[in-house]
Scaffold this active site. Structure first.
Site, PDB file in Angstrom:
ATOM      1  N   SER A   1       0.497   5.799  -5.309  1.00  0.00           N
ATOM      2  CA  SER A   1      -0.746   4.972  -5.361  1.00  0.00           C
ATOM      3  C   SER A   1      -0.947   3.737  -4.153  1.00  0.00           C
ATOM      4  O   SER A   1      -1.631   3.009  -4.031  1.00  0.00           O
ATOM      5  CB  SER A   1      -1.214   3.861  -6.395  1.00  0.00           C
TER       6      SER A   1
ATOM      7  N   LYS B   1      -3.990   3.893  -1.852  1.00  0.00           N
ATOM      8  CA  LYS B   1      -4.799   2.902  -1.936  1.00  0.00           C
ATOM      9  C   LYS B   1      -5.349   2.118  -1.225  1.00  0.00           C
ATOM     10  O   LYS B   1      -6.328   1.733  -0.736  1.00  0.00           O
ATOM     11  CB  LYS B   1      -5.251   2.453  -3.688  1.00  0.00           C
TER      12      LYS B   1
ATOM     13  N   SER C   1      -5.621  -0.547 -10.018  1.00  0.00           N
ATOM     14  CA  SER C   1      -4.897   1.093  -9.166  1.00  0.00           C
ATOM     15  C   SER C   1      -5.560   2.279 -10.171  1.00  0.00           C
ATOM     16  O   SER C   1      -4.506   2.632 -10.463  1.00  0.00           O
ATOM     17  CB  SER C   1      -3.884   1.135  -9.235  1.00  0.00           C
TER      18      SER C   1
END
Length: 493
Positions: A60, A63, A120
């Site tokens: 993640s 992101k 997230s």
């Protein structure tokens, strides 16, 4: 009997050996590779590096790029924080971590940004990418284009959320670069990464990095990541005094061990970094087709289908006000206060807006002018000088009752209906003091603006008015970089 006991012992030893070879060895072999990078954020110089250029699964941490492009798209006018995004079936079907959005649901972009940065949330990240790029594939191409422009030369993105996919790889070095650009390219949004909780529209969400944020002094971001293939990843930033360090760790074995490793590396960074160093912000990405917004359906009738996208004309901010400026004769427009946090909805301050409409602008009393107002321009002319005794016979000199006329000072002209707010204070004196101090510190962008204190039920607002939108935006960004609280005030409509 003894032979049987020996045979049983050997059998037990064989079983333990087999278990070790079949279970333990494969599990250890599956452990994600470790990598680390420590950077002085002020200069971009490396302080420590281990396996930092090895291409690994970023999880993640991906992101960060998704959000960077979202902020970039907002700045370029491709989309706004209030844009309603329709959730696709693909976005709704993304596995956890997720916000729990439903297919067909409409939600403001600001809430998706919060969910992706704080929670997230994979469904929110997918929705952001689809809203800006139109599809995952097109948005991924934009991610790779941006990564190349930022100098992330060993990064390849396949999706916008970071779930494991063949070829979706990055490095600890590249993700540190990404974190540094988020910090310096979009300081107005960076506070989002330090929020322990946030309102994501449908529910309140908690930060995946709250343990480190709460435990390490000066920590204010940035992003965590985890998949089985990646391990426990983290790009973190902390500031102490004039020093700021960015650390990226790939392949942590658990949240606790990863945080301990980041803490150790962060301490190393603060020990080795010079106490004083010149701030050299990274250069913002320069694209070959800088005026073209990639992956956005064209709105130009003459454009070719499947082309790069619609043309975005970038208008530079006015660096110096032009003088003299005309003074409109009409009353000052009612200024609608924007919100301090760009991710907070204007619906949350409706009561404050109503109060602002009721609050009169500061006025000054002046004697009625002896000349006619210029009807063509509407400008209020200054009163003419009284005739002298020599120019006017004494017999004709009479005392006239001077009518009082209220003249409202207006500093807006030619679209200069914008302003910025630098805080709310308990007294008028405190607000005026901050206005003066801010004006002296940021003369280049606030020159020509009007300092105004507005009384509210909760205190005194310190405002700079009479600015263009571009100048107000530039002023706020520069003030935010100085750690000064600031938000734009825009005209109604």
């Amino acid at each position: 009997m003894r032979a049987r006991r020996v045979s049983s012992a050997r059998l037990g030893l064989y079983f333990i050996t087999a278990f070790w070879l079949i279970v333990i060895v494969p599990l250890s072999a599956m452990a994600a590779p470790y990598a680390a990078y420590v950077m002085d954020a002020r200069t971009g110089k490396v302080i420590h590096s281990q396996n930092s250029d090895t291409r690994l699964h970023p999880a993640s941490l991906t992101k960060m790029m998704t959000l960077y492009i979202a902020f970039e798209a907002i700045k370029r006018g491709e989309i706004s924080l209030d844009s309603k995004v329709t959730i696709s079936k693909k976005a709704a079907a993304e596995p956890p971590s997720k916000l729990g959005l439903r297919a067909g649901q409409r939600i403001a972009l600001r809430y998706l940004i919060r969910a992706a940065a704080v929670k997230s949330a994979n469904d929110a990240a997918t929705a952001i990418g689809e809203a800006i790029g139109g599809s995952e594939a097109r948005f991924a191409r934009r991610m790779n284009r941006t990564a190349k422009a930022l100098g992330m030369n060993r990064t390849t993105f396949k999706n916008m959320h970071g779930l494991t996919e063949a070829g979706h790889l990055s490095t600890a070095h590249d993700m540190s670069i990404m974190g540094r650009h988020l910090l310096y390219d979009f300081p107005e949004y960076y506070n989002l990464f330090s929020r322990v909780t946030a309102d994501a529209g449908v529910r309140k969400v908690s930060h995946t990095n709250r343990r480190f944020l709460n435990s390490y002094k000066g920590a204010d971001g940035i992003k965590t990541g985890y998949t089985r293939a990646a391990g426990f990843n983290l790009t973190a930033s902390a500031e102490r005094g004039s020093e700021r360090i960015i650390v990226t760790v790939f392949g942590g074995k658990s949240t606790t061990s990863r945080n301990a490793e980041v803490t150790k590396l962060m301490d190393l960074g603060f020990r080795r970094a010079p106490s004083r160093a010149p701030l050299r912000k990274p250069q913002k990405p320069v694209y070959a087709d800088v005026e073209t917004a990639p992956n956005v359906p064209s709105t130009n009738p003459g454009s070719v289908a499947g082309g790069a996208g619609k043309t975005i004309r970038l208008v530079g901010a006015v660096k110096k006000s032009k003088r003299p400026q005309l003074r409109p004769g009409t009353a000052a427009p009612v200024l609608v206060a924007a919100v301090q946090d760009p991710l907070v909805s204007n619906a949350d301050i409706t009561a404050a807006l109503k109060e602002a409409v009721k609050t009169p602008a500061p006025t000054q009393v002046a004697p009625a002018p002896n000349v006619t107002l210029a009807a063509a321009t509407g400008a209020v002319l200054r009163p003419a000088l009284r005739p002298t005794t020599a120019s006017k016979p004494a017999a004709k000199r009479k005392k006239r009752a001077v009518e009082q006329e209220i003249v409202t000072r207006v500093s807006t002209s030619g679209g200069r209906h914008w302003g910025v707010n630098v805080g709310r204070f308990p007294s008028r004196y405190a607000a005026e003091k901050v206005l003066l101090k801010t004006a002296l510190a940021e003369m280049s962008t606030l020159d020509g603006s009007l300092r105004k204190v507005v009384r509210r039920p909760q205190g005194f607002d310190a405002n700079f008015l009479g600015m263009t939108r571009e100048t107000a935006d530039l002023a706020c960004r520069r003030l935010a970089a100085r750690k000064v609280s600031c938000f734009m005030i825009g005209p109604p409509g």
